[in-house]
Design a protein around this motif. Structure first.
Motif, PDB file in Angstrom:
ATOM      1  N   UNK A   1     -53.825  57.320 -18.665  1.00 49.03           N
ATOM      2  CA  UNK A   1     -53.090  58.439 -18.748  1.00 49.03           C
ATOM      3  C   UNK A   1     -53.821  59.493 -17.397  1.00 49.03           C
ATOM      4  N   UNK A   2     -55.148  59.568 -17.385  1.00 48.62           N
ATOM      5  CA  UNK A   2     -55.798  60.165 -16.479  1.00 48.62           C
ATOM      6  C   UNK A   2     -55.469  59.599 -14.819  1.00 48.62           C
ATOM      7  N   UNK A   3     -55.467  58.404 -15.003  1.00 45.52           N
ATOM      8  CA  UNK A   3     -55.279  57.685 -13.627  1.00 45.52           C
ATOM      9  C   UNK A   3     -53.605  58.027 -13.123  1.00 45.52           C
ATOM     10  N   UNK A   4     -52.698  57.986 -14.198  1.00 45.18           N
ATOM     11  CA  UNK A   4     -51.299  58.433 -13.863  1.00 45.18           C
ATOM     12  C   UNK A   4     -51.151  59.502 -13.389  1.00 45.18           C
TER      13      UNK A   4
ATOM     14  N   UNK B   1     -59.674  66.539  -5.323  1.00 44.46           N
ATOM     15  CA  UNK B   1     -60.402  65.207  -4.519  1.00 44.46           C
ATOM     16  C   UNK B   1     -61.492  64.888  -5.572  1.00 44.46           C
ATOM     17  N   UNK B   2     -61.733  65.268  -6.684  1.00 43.75           N
ATOM     18  CA  UNK B   2     -63.035  64.755  -7.463  1.00 43.75           C
ATOM     19  C   UNK B   2     -62.527  63.358  -8.272  1.00 43.75           C
ATOM     20  N   UNK B   3     -63.688  63.027  -8.824  1.00 40.60           N
ATOM     21  CA  UNK B   3     -63.672  61.713  -9.387  1.00 40.60           C
ATOM     22  C   UNK B   3     -64.407  61.823 -10.829  1.00 40.60           C
TER      23      UNK B   3
ATOM     24  N   UNK C   1     -58.769  60.123  -9.499  1.00 38.44           N
ATOM     25  CA  UNK C   1     -59.576  59.108  -9.486  1.00 38.44           C
ATOM     26  C   UNK C   1     -60.543  58.695 -10.719  1.00 38.44           C
ATOM     27  N   UNK C   2     -60.531  57.452 -11.329  1.00 35.15           N
ATOM     28  CA  UNK C   2     -61.190  57.141 -12.327  1.00 35.15           C
ATOM     29  C   UNK C   2     -62.024  55.961 -12.089  1.00 35.15           C
ATOM     30  N   UNK C   3     -63.279  56.027 -12.371  1.00 38.46           N
ATOM     31  CA  UNK C   3     -64.227  54.865 -12.365  1.00 38.46           C
ATOM     32  C   UNK C   3     -64.614  54.471 -13.673  1.00 38.46           C
ATOM     33  N   UNK C   4     -64.009  53.712 -14.520  1.00 35.74           N
ATOM     34  CA  UNK C   4     -64.187  53.477 -15.930  1.00 35.74           C
ATOM     35  C   UNK C   4     -64.821  52.254 -16.122  1.00 35.74           C
ATOM     36  N   UNK C   5     -66.116  52.374 -16.919  1.00 42.07           N
ATOM     37  CA  UNK C   5     -66.481  50.948 -17.332  1.00 42.07           C
ATOM     38  C   UNK C   5     -67.257  50.904 -18.658  1.00 42.07           C
TER      39      UNK C   5
END
Length: 191
Positions: free
Chosen positions: A119-122, A90-92, A126-130
């Motif tokens: 690939x991580x999102x697939x 459940x982490x991010x 949960x990925x918050x990338x900026x």
């Protein structure tokens, strides 16, 4: 409150120590028991570094085991991917999209993996990338990536912006406060 776990991962010289101090400071100000590890890895510019921040009602150890991290804050894409096994289901991940080539890539012994965020999102993570580097430069210094990341992380906490800003004022040298406050606001998407 159960213990929450945050890993800060990156490359030496990017400011992960200040980021962990800032996070530890605001958590202490909110009354949590906090344990922050020393930086592990090569603290020299270019080496992989990891810092653990654990907080809750009572924390007995600063170490985060595999599968325990609520957040992985990453200064660079490959470092985020390297520590995936530490993330809870459940982490991010909160990551900078910047790519910093490790030595095997620089010397031609390996290739930098392509499409890491996708690939991580697939995998369901949960990925918050900026693009924190561009935002740091907009704030006035490429060295402010760490504070941009803290601004982004702050969106996942109930603390007020004023509380985060006070922590920045408490820890950053006076001549860099305004730059860091701007970097923080850009990370939150509020500037």
């Amino acid at each position: 409150m159960s213990v929450k776990n945050i890993m800060i991962v990156g490359v030496g010289g990017q400011g992960s120590l200040l980021a962990s101090k800032l996070l530890g400071h605001i958590l202490l100000q909110q009354g949590y028991d906090v344990k922050v590890s020393e930086v592990h890895g090569m603290s020299q510019r270019g080496g992989s570094v990891v810092t653990y921040v654990r907080f809750g009602d009572k924390v007995y150890s600063p170490v985060i085991d595999k599968g325990e991290a609520d957040f992985i804050i990453s200064f660079e894409q490959l470092e985020a991917a390297r520590y995936l096994e530490y993330l809870k289901p459940t982490g991010r991940i909160v990551t900078n999209t910047q790519k910093i080539e490790p030595m095997p890539v620089i010397i031609g012994a390996a290739d930098y993996p392509e499409n890491l965020i996708t690939k991580m999102e697939a995998t369901g993570i949960s990925v918050d990338a900026m693009d924190c580097l561009t935002l740091a430069q907009e704030a006035g210094s490429s060295k402010a990536v760490n504070i941009v990341l803290m601004g982004r992380l702050s969106k996942y906490f109930d603390f007020t912006v004023a509380q985060w800003e006070q922590a920045i004022r408490d820890l950053v040298p006076e001549k860099f406060i305004e730059l860091n406050l701007k970097a923080f606001a850009l990370g939150r998407g509020e500037s």
